[in-house]
Design an enzyme around this catalytic site. Structure first.
Site, PDB file in Angstrom:
ATOM      1  N   TYR A 180      -0.478 -47.298  14.299  1.00 12.66           N
ATOM      2  CA  TYR A 180      -0.858 -48.159  13.489  1.00 12.66           C
ATOM      3  C   TYR A 180       0.107 -49.754  13.429  1.00 12.66           C
ATOM      4  CZ  TYR A 180      -5.274 -47.961  10.865  1.00 12.66           C
ATOM      5  OH  TYR A 180      -6.656 -47.880  10.348  1.00 12.66           O
ATOM      6  N   ASP A 182     -17.339 -69.698  24.256  1.00 12.42           N
ATOM      7  CA  ASP A 182     -17.491 -68.444  24.706  1.00 12.42           C
ATOM      8  C   ASP A 182     -17.629 -68.046  25.969  1.00 12.42           C
ATOM      9  OD1 ASP A 182     -18.166 -65.721  24.694  1.00 12.42           O
ATOM     10  OD2 ASP A 182     -19.548 -65.843  23.014  1.00 12.42           O
ATOM     11  N   THR A 190     -14.670 -61.658  25.866  1.00 14.30           N
ATOM     12  CA  THR A 190     -14.567 -60.469  25.973  1.00 14.30           C
ATOM     13  C   THR A 190     -13.672 -60.044  27.237  1.00 14.30           C
ATOM     14  OG1 THR A 190     -16.598 -60.108  27.174  1.00 14.30           O
ATOM     15  CG2 THR A 190     -16.675 -59.578  24.793  1.00 14.30           C
TER      16      THR A 190
END
Ligand code: DSN
Length: 416
Positions: free
Chosen positions: A51, A197, A223
């Site tokens: 984490y 994008d 992405t």
């Protein structure tokens, strides 16, 4: 995967079958690719155990001696590849990355302007079924009905009329390059943030086969798993002045701990994307798409915009008297995998549209050149001309498998 095989044969067997599917079929889904073994190893590493909410040097958990270095390397490599001033590598995927942009700049009810979903825009560019269309006043621009091309004058008029806070350039199914300089002028004329994008074509930008949005855009998302050939993930990149707003929007605005295994794999993919081999790859993707487009045009297919100058093609099958869904299912049975897709001004419904979308990223990763793309075009023509001919589908599926055996897919070379 011997341990997985012993502990969970059900999942092992399904993964193995998927490996053979990816190895033996021609994958033309425009948003998919094959990652390298190195990217796959980083994705499957122990970094999944850690984490690390926060950012390098400012975390909410101890034990970040190596995670901070991994994330810093990923950020630096993205800056180097794209010439970005600020990079956030933590978004879980493209939709959260785009949402982070809205969270950074908008309040609920503010206006955004993007390409309409049925014309090739993305769900997160303001589609009414998406949070981007529910929480914001989403306006859209369409493609020219005659040419299928973006009409920049119409976009300018719409932008001046609706005065968006964010103007979005980017798409999931537009087969042409974007004119970022004109988008910038339009954004300036209406006082909007210019948000690009580039998820579909970021690999082409990295490899120099598509103009870069960076000199023009305020913020760019991508992405990392499409033409960029990395793991499932995303990045938000922006001008330095927006760095704090973007970082705050990603964490704690939208997300908790970043997926560090993905961050490492993004870093590996970016190292690959900085090589001369990747430049050759990006150029070959465009050449391959054009070779397939030319073959299909010769066979009477109606390509939206009349061709392609990026990695993808959108085909309106109305003149072939077959729907997109029937064609896609027949092609899948023949070992050629793509998706059915709405075409601009489609008279059919989105779940049963008139078109199919094809992309050249994955086949180029396995080494296909123009010669194989021409063969592929001939197979597509044969199947679409006789979509109920199961014997032909079987025959072509065998030929596809034989061709694929000559072009081993990255990461699957050892599969017998
Ligand atoms: N779903 C992706 C595509 O196929 O284009 C976009 O996120």
């Amino acid at each position: 995967m011997h341990t997985l095989q012993q502990q969970d044969p059900d999942i092992f067997n399904l993964i193995q079958q998927e490996e053979f599917r990816q190895k033996d079929k021609i994958r033309l889904i425009a948003s998919e690719n094959y990652v390298s073994k190195a990217v796959m190893e980083a994705t499957g590493s122990v970094l999944t155990n850690k984490y690390s909410e926060g950012y390098p040097g400012k975390r909410y958990y101890e034990g970040q001696q190596f995670i901070d270095q991994v994330e810093s390397l990923a950020i630096q490599r993205a800056k180097d590849v794209f010439g970005a001033e600020h990079v956030n590598v933590q978004p879980y995927s493209g939709s959260p990355a785009n949402l982070a942009v809205y969270l950074a700049f908008l309040s609920p009810g503010d206006t955004i302007l993007g390409m309409a979903l049925p014309h090739g825009g993305h769900l997160t560019h303001g589609a009414k079924v998406s949070i981007s269309g529910k929480y914001f006043n989403a306006e859209s621009y369409s493609l020219d009905e005659e040419t299928g091309l973006l009409n920049y004058e119409a976009i300018r008029e719409k932008a001046l009329a609706c005065k968006p806070k964010i103007l979005i350039a980017g798409h999931s199914a537009y087969p042409r390059q974007l004119d970022f300089a004109t988008f910038r002028e339009i954004a300036d004329a209406c006082g909007a943030i210019l948000f690009v994008d580039m998820a579909h074509f970021s690999g082409l930008v990295a490899g120099g086969a598509h103009p870069s949005p960076f000199p023009y855009a305020d913020v760019v998302t991508t992405t990392t798993h499409k033409s960029l050939r990395g793991p499932r993930g995303a990045m938000v990149m922006c001008k330095a002045e927006y760095a704090a707003a973007i970082d705050k929007a990603v964490f704690p605005g939208l997300q908790g701990g970043p997926h560090n295994n993905t961050t490492a794999a993004i870093a590996v993919a970016l190292k690959e994307a900085s090589t001369d081999a990747f430049k050759e790859y990006a150029a070959q993707v465009v050449k391959n798409a054009q070779a397939l487009a030319t073959t299909l045009l010769d066979k009477g297919f109606n390509l939206v915009t009349g061709g392609t100058d990026n990695h993808l093609m959108l085909i309106d099958l109305t003149n072939k008297e077959v729907t997109g869904k029937i064609a896609a299912k027949a092609l899948d049975a023949a070992g050629i995998v793509l998706n059915y897709n709405a075409v601009p001004y489609d008279k059919r419904k989105p779940f049963d549209p008139s078109g199919i979308r094809l992309g050249a990223c994955a086949v180029t990763s396995r080494g296909f050149k123009e010669e194989q793309m021409v063969q592929l075009g001939l197979w597509i023509d044969a199947i679409v001309s006789a979509p109920a001919n199961t014997a032909l589908q079987e025959e072509i599926a065998a030929a596809v498998k034989a061709l694929c055996a000559k072009f081993p897919a990255p990461g699957l070379e050892d599969l017998a």
